[in-house]
Design a protein around this motif. Structure first.
Motif, PDB file in Angstrom:
ATOM      1  N   ILE A 118      11.628  -8.294  -6.160  1.00  0.00           N
ATOM      2  CA  ILE A 118      12.200  -7.611  -7.329  1.00  0.00           C
ATOM      3  C   ILE A 118      12.288  -6.101  -7.119  1.00  0.00           C
ATOM      4  O   ILE A 118      12.591  -5.358  -8.056  1.00  0.00           O
ATOM      5  CB  ILE A 118      11.423  -7.930  -8.622  1.00  0.00           C
ATOM      6  N   GLY A 119      12.004  -5.643  -5.899  1.00  0.00           N
ATOM      7  CA  GLY A 119      12.225  -4.242  -5.574  1.00  0.00           C
ATOM      8  C   GLY A 119      11.015  -3.349  -5.574  1.00  0.00           C
ATOM      9  O   GLY A 119      11.159  -2.118  -5.517  1.00  0.00           O
ATOM     10  N   VAL A 120       9.809  -3.917  -5.621  1.00  0.00           N
ATOM     11  CA  VAL A 120       8.599  -3.085  -5.517  1.00  0.00           C
ATOM     12  C   VAL A 120       8.531  -2.500  -4.115  1.00  0.00           C
ATOM     13  O   VAL A 120       8.687  -3.211  -3.121  1.00  0.00           O
ATOM     14  CB  VAL A 120       7.335  -3.905  -5.837  1.00  0.00           C
ATOM     15  N   ASP A 121       8.316  -1.189  -4.027  1.00  0.00           N
ATOM     16  CA  ASP A 121       8.256  -0.498  -2.740  1.00  0.00           C
ATOM     17  C   ASP A 121       6.847  -0.435  -2.167  1.00  0.00           C
ATOM     18  O   ASP A 121       6.670  -0.462  -0.952  1.00  0.00           O
ATOM     19  CB  ASP A 121       8.803   0.931  -2.883  1.00  0.00           C
ATOM     20  N   GLN A 122       5.849  -0.302  -3.049  1.00  0.00           N
ATOM     21  CA  GLN A 122       4.467  -0.180  -2.583  1.00  0.00           C
ATOM     22  C   GLN A 122       3.552  -0.964  -3.508  1.00  0.00           C
ATOM     23  O   GLN A 122       3.656  -0.856  -4.735  1.00  0.00           O
ATOM     24  CB  GLN A 122       4.020   1.284  -2.557  1.00  0.00           C
ATOM     25  N   PHE A 123       2.642  -1.743  -2.915  1.00  0.00           N
ATOM     26  CA  PHE A 123       1.550  -2.329  -3.677  1.00  0.00           C
ATOM     27  C   PHE A 123       0.288  -1.555  -3.339  1.00  0.00           C
ATOM     28  O   PHE A 123      -0.116  -1.449  -2.185  1.00  0.00           O
ATOM     29  CB  PHE A 123       1.344  -3.805  -3.367  1.00  0.00           C
ATOM     30  N   ASN A 124      -0.333  -1.013  -4.378  1.00  0.00           N
ATOM     31  CA  ASN A 124      -1.493  -0.138  -4.245  1.00  0.00           C
ATOM     32  C   ASN A 124      -2.707  -0.839  -4.842  1.00  0.00           C
ATOM     33  O   ASN A 124      -2.772  -1.059  -6.053  1.00  0.00           O
ATOM     34  CB  ASN A 124      -1.194   1.185  -4.963  1.00  0.00           C
ATOM     35  N   ILE A 125      -3.662  -1.198  -3.990  1.00  0.00           N
ATOM     36  CA  ILE A 125      -4.872  -1.890  -4.451  1.00  0.00           C
ATOM     37  C   ILE A 125      -5.809  -0.908  -5.138  1.00  0.00           C
ATOM     38  O   ILE A 125      -6.207   0.107  -4.545  1.00  0.00           O
ATOM     39  CB  ILE A 125      -5.620  -2.541  -3.278  1.00  0.00           C
ATOM     40  N   TYR A 126      -6.191  -1.213  -6.372  1.00  0.00           N
ATOM     41  CA  TYR A 126      -7.270  -0.486  -7.021  1.00  0.00           C
ATOM     42  C   TYR A 126      -8.590  -1.082  -6.506  1.00  0.00           C
ATOM     43  O   TYR A 126      -9.010  -2.151  -6.940  1.00  0.00           O
ATOM     44  CB  TYR A 126      -7.162  -0.605  -8.533  1.00  0.00           C
ATOM     45  N   LEU A 127      -9.223  -0.363  -5.591  1.00  0.00           N
ATOM     46  CA  LEU A 127     -10.375  -0.884  -4.851  1.00  0.00           C
ATOM     47  C   LEU A 127     -11.666  -0.632  -5.624  1.00  0.00           C
ATOM     48  O   LEU A 127     -12.566   0.059  -5.158  1.00  0.00           O
ATOM     49  CB  LEU A 127     -10.434  -0.252  -3.458  1.00  0.00           C
ATOM     50  N   MET A 128     -11.744  -1.187  -6.827  1.00  0.00           N
ATOM     51  CA  MET A 128     -12.927  -1.009  -7.668  1.00  0.00           C
ATOM     52  C   MET A 128     -13.645  -2.329  -7.905  1.00  0.00           C
ATOM     53  O   MET A 128     -14.361  -2.508  -8.883  1.00  0.00           O
ATOM     54  CB  MET A 128     -12.547  -0.375  -9.011  1.00  0.00           C
ATOM     55  N   THR A 129     -13.455  -3.278  -6.990  1.00  0.00           N
ATOM     56  CA  THR A 129     -14.145  -4.555  -7.063  1.00  0.00           C
ATOM     57  C   THR A 129     -15.203  -4.624  -5.963  1.00  0.00           C
ATOM     58  O   THR A 129     -15.288  -3.749  -5.112  1.00  0.00           O
ATOM     59  CB  THR A 129     -13.147  -5.711  -6.899  1.00  0.00           C
ATOM     60  N   GLU A 130     -15.983  -5.665  -5.977  1.00  0.00           N
ATOM     61  CA  GLU A 130     -17.009  -5.842  -4.945  1.00  0.00           C
ATOM     62  C   GLU A 130     -16.348  -6.250  -3.624  1.00  0.00           C
ATOM     63  O   GLU A 130     -15.225  -6.736  -3.592  1.00  0.00           O
ATOM     64  CB  GLU A 130     -18.018  -6.906  -5.401  1.00  0.00           C
ATOM     65  N   GLY A 131     -17.077  -6.040  -2.525  1.00  0.00           N
ATOM     66  CA  GLY A 131     -16.566  -6.435  -1.220  1.00  0.00           C
ATOM     67  C   GLY A 131     -15.400  -5.575  -0.761  1.00  0.00           C
ATOM     68  O   GLY A 131     -14.380  -6.092  -0.289  1.00  0.00           O
ATOM     69  N   GLN A 132     -15.544  -4.266  -0.862  1.00  0.00           N
ATOM     70  CA  GLN A 132     -14.424  -3.364  -0.571  1.00  0.00           C
ATOM     71  C   GLN A 132     -13.978  -3.440   0.879  1.00  0.00           C
ATOM     72  O   GLN A 132     -12.775  -3.523   1.172  1.00  0.00           O
ATOM     73  CB  GLN A 132     -14.815  -1.931  -0.954  1.00  0.00           C
ATOM     74  N   GLU A 133     -14.919  -3.399   1.805  1.00  0.00           N
ATOM     75  CA  GLU A 133     -14.547  -3.516   3.218  1.00  0.00           C
ATOM     76  C   GLU A 133     -13.859  -4.847   3.492  1.00  0.00           C
ATOM     77  O   GLU A 133     -12.869  -4.910   4.239  1.00  0.00           O
ATOM     78  CB  GLU A 133     -15.782  -3.371   4.120  1.00  0.00           C
ATOM     79  N   GLN A 134     -14.381  -5.904   2.906  1.00  0.00           N
ATOM     80  CA  GLN A 134     -13.792  -7.228   3.119  1.00  0.00           C
ATOM     81  C   GLN A 134     -12.359  -7.273   2.614  1.00  0.00           C
ATOM     82  O   GLN A 134     -11.477  -7.856   3.259  1.00  0.00           O
ATOM     83  CB  GLN A 134     -14.633  -8.294   2.426  1.00  0.00           C
ATOM     84  N   THR A 135     -12.098  -6.661   1.459  1.00  0.00           N
ATOM     85  CA  THR A 135     -10.730  -6.630   0.931  1.00  0.00           C
ATOM     86  C   THR A 135      -9.795  -5.919   1.895  1.00  0.00           C
ATOM     87  O   THR A 135      -8.710  -6.428   2.227  1.00  0.00           O
ATOM     88  CB  THR A 135     -10.702  -5.930  -0.440  1.00  0.00           C
ATOM     89  N   LEU A 136     -10.193  -4.745   2.359  1.00  0.00           N
ATOM     90  CA  LEU A 136      -9.343  -3.996   3.284  1.00  0.00           C
ATOM     91  C   LEU A 136      -9.122  -4.765   4.582  1.00  0.00           C
ATOM     92  O   LEU A 136      -7.994  -4.817   5.105  1.00  0.00           O
ATOM     93  CB  LEU A 136      -9.965  -2.632   3.571  1.00  0.00           C
ATOM     94  N   GLU A 137     -10.177  -5.357   5.096  1.00  0.00           N
ATOM     95  CA  GLU A 137     -10.058  -6.072   6.365  1.00  0.00           C
ATOM     96  C   GLU A 137      -9.228  -7.343   6.224  1.00  0.00           C
ATOM     97  O   GLU A 137      -8.449  -7.690   7.125  1.00  0.00           O
ATOM     98  CB  GLU A 137     -11.456  -6.382   6.906  1.00  0.00           C
ATOM     99  N   THR A 138      -9.355  -8.035   5.099  1.00  0.00           N
ATOM    100  CA  THR A 138      -8.542  -9.232   4.880  1.00  0.00           C
ATOM    101  C   THR A 138      -7.068  -8.863   4.762  1.00  0.00           C
ATOM    102  O   THR A 138      -6.201  -9.551   5.326  1.00  0.00           O
ATOM    103  CB  THR A 138      -9.008  -9.976   3.622  1.00  0.00           C
ATOM    104  N   TYR A 139      -6.778  -7.789   4.060  1.00  0.00           N
ATOM    105  CA  TYR A 139      -5.385  -7.333   3.986  1.00  0.00           C
ATOM    106  C   TYR A 139      -4.872  -6.956   5.372  1.00  0.00           C
ATOM    107  O   TYR A 139      -3.754  -7.317   5.756  1.00  0.00           O
ATOM    108  CB  TYR A 139      -5.262  -6.158   3.015  1.00  0.00           C
ATOM    109  N   GLY A 140      -5.671  -6.234   6.131  1.00  0.00           N
ATOM    110  CA  GLY A 140      -5.230  -5.809   7.452  1.00  0.00           C
ATOM    111  C   GLY A 140      -5.017  -6.956   8.410  1.00  0.00           C
ATOM    112  O   GLY A 140      -4.091  -6.938   9.233  1.00  0.00           O
ATOM    113  N   ARG A 141      -5.839  -7.979   8.287  1.00  0.00           N
ATOM    114  CA  ARG A 141      -5.789  -9.109   9.222  1.00  0.00           C
ATOM    115  C   ARG A 141      -4.803 -10.196   8.793  1.00  0.00           C
ATOM    116  O   ARG A 141      -4.067 -10.750   9.621  1.00  0.00           O
ATOM    117  CB  ARG A 141      -7.193  -9.705   9.343  1.00  0.00           C
ATOM    118  N   GLU A 142      -4.736 -10.484   7.464  1.00  0.00           N
ATOM    119  CA  GLU A 142      -4.031 -11.682   7.020  1.00  0.00           C
ATOM    120  C   GLU A 142      -2.852 -11.432   6.081  1.00  0.00           C
ATOM    121  O   GLU A 142      -2.065 -12.355   5.867  1.00  0.00           O
ATOM    122  CB  GLU A 142      -5.017 -12.632   6.332  1.00  0.00           C
ATOM    123  N   ILE A 143      -2.745 -10.253   5.513  1.00  0.00           N
ATOM    124  CA  ILE A 143      -1.714 -10.042   4.493  1.00  0.00           C
ATOM    125  C   ILE A 143      -0.695  -8.998   4.912  1.00  0.00           C
ATOM    126  O   ILE A 143       0.514  -9.263   4.934  1.00  0.00           O
ATOM    127  CB  ILE A 143      -2.369  -9.665   3.141  1.00  0.00           C
TER     128      ILE A 143
END
Length: 343
Positions: free
Chosen positions: A306-331
């Motif tokens: 639908i034309g979104v240019d950037q998805f920006n994660i609000y990194l205020m949940t638990e497991g911050q490193e895991q979120t970044l690494e999962t995005y980098g590896r799998e998403i």
């Protein structure tokens, strides 16, 4: 243009934590690193952004979002021009009327008229152009002309601020990941851009929301209930002005908001915030990106379509490193425009 990725990290003490997470985000292929600008709730983030610029090489940096109320407009323009020099051209500005930064010190967001005047001046001033402000001609003569221009993206939900975004901004910041609301928001801003004689197709769309990647969807929802509650605190202002009948603001944005939310800024953007108890599972799913990596990719692909240019994660949940690494590896690698996923 395909989807790019950003992350917003709170400027919590100790300041080294924010820098550590932004460096990890850069390593994992994120293109943008953002932080809040609420100087009493958290540490003063402008000097921390300077340190982040020195600690990174590629990632673009900025506030999500600053404002021209707690930041006098010439000060924020000069700060960004200075940070552009320090970062060697990697700054990007998000700006709004002021929420937690203003309300926490018992000040209201700046008026829309005052906001538009400031936005109209800040963008050219921080990019080295001459401006007229307070009946005075001003210019940051030390701005390096070889640097790329600093983009300015405008945050807002209501039609008046979206009009400012369309007339003056490089893009629109939307704090939710609901496709229907995103399309209405961008349509409103682009109509204003067209009316102002600008090319509406060039107005970028930045979607900001928490993303918790987990096989346990119930646990993921508990990580993010604070976020739709935060959005509701903005939407209540729109309801007071325009009502809830859908004639101006879509009911998809207003129907979930109760008459009272008892919002507590001491729990602003915090997992487990009591003021998020009213938020339903459905709203968590609509407003955030949750579930397995495959479910996240499915929703992000819908946003991209639908034309979104950037998805920006609000990194205020638990497991911050895991979120970044999962995005980098799998998403992130699943989307073609990225600079690259995890090394």
């Amino acid at each position: 243009m395909a989807l790019s990725f950003g992350v917003t990290v709170l400027p919590d003490a100790p300041y080294q934590r924010m820098i550590e997470l932004l460096r990890l985000a850069e390593q994992q292929g994120f293109d943008y690193g953002w932080t809040y600008d609420s100087h009493v709730l958290w540490q003063e983030s402008t000097p921390t952004l300077a340190l982040a610029a020195a600690a990174t090489q590629r990632i673009k940096l900025g506030h999500m979002v600053t404002n021209p109320g707690t930041r006098e407009p010439t000060v924020v323009a000069s700060a960004y021009a200075t940070l552009q020099d320090i970062s060697d051209g990697r700054m990007v500005m998000g700006i709004g009327r002021g929420d937690s930064a203003r309300r926490y010190i018992n000040q209201k967001p700046v008026s829309v008229a005052r906001f538009e005047d400031a936005v109209r001046m800040i963008k050219p001033l921080m990019n080295g152009e001459k401006v007229r402000w307070n009946d005075t001609d001003l210019q940051l003569t030390w701005v390096r002309p070889e640097q790329p221009p600093i983009e300015m993206h405008v945050a807002g939900y209501g039609p008046r601020v979206l009009g400012v975004a369309g007339r003056l901004g490089d893009g629109v910041i939307i704090q939710l990941a609901d496709p229907d609301i995103i399309q209405w928001t961008m349509g409103t801003a682009r109509a204003a851009a067209k009316k102002a004689g600008r090319d509406p197709s060039k107005l970028k769309c930045i979607v900001c929301a928490p993303s918790h990647i987990s096989d346990d969807i119930a646990a993921a929802r508990e990580q993010v209930r604070w976020f739709p509650a935060m959005v509701s605190n903005h939407v209540r202002d729109l309801i007071a002005r325009y009502g809830k009948d859908g004639s101006v603001v879509p009911t998809a944005l207003t129907d979930y908001v109760p008459d009272r939310t008892s919002y507590d800024y001491d729990e602003h953007s915090r997992v487990g915030a009591k003021h998020g108890a009213f938020v339903s599972d459905e709203i968590c799913d609509r407003f955030c990106v949750l579930g397995t990596p495959e479910q996240a990719v499915e929703k992000l692909s819908q946003l991209e379509s639908i034309g979104v240019d950037q998805f920006n994660i609000y990194l205020m949940t638990e497991g911050q490193e895991q979120t970044l690494e999962t995005y980098g590896r799998e998403i992130i690698p699943r989307f073609a425009s990225v600079s690259g996923g995890a090394a």
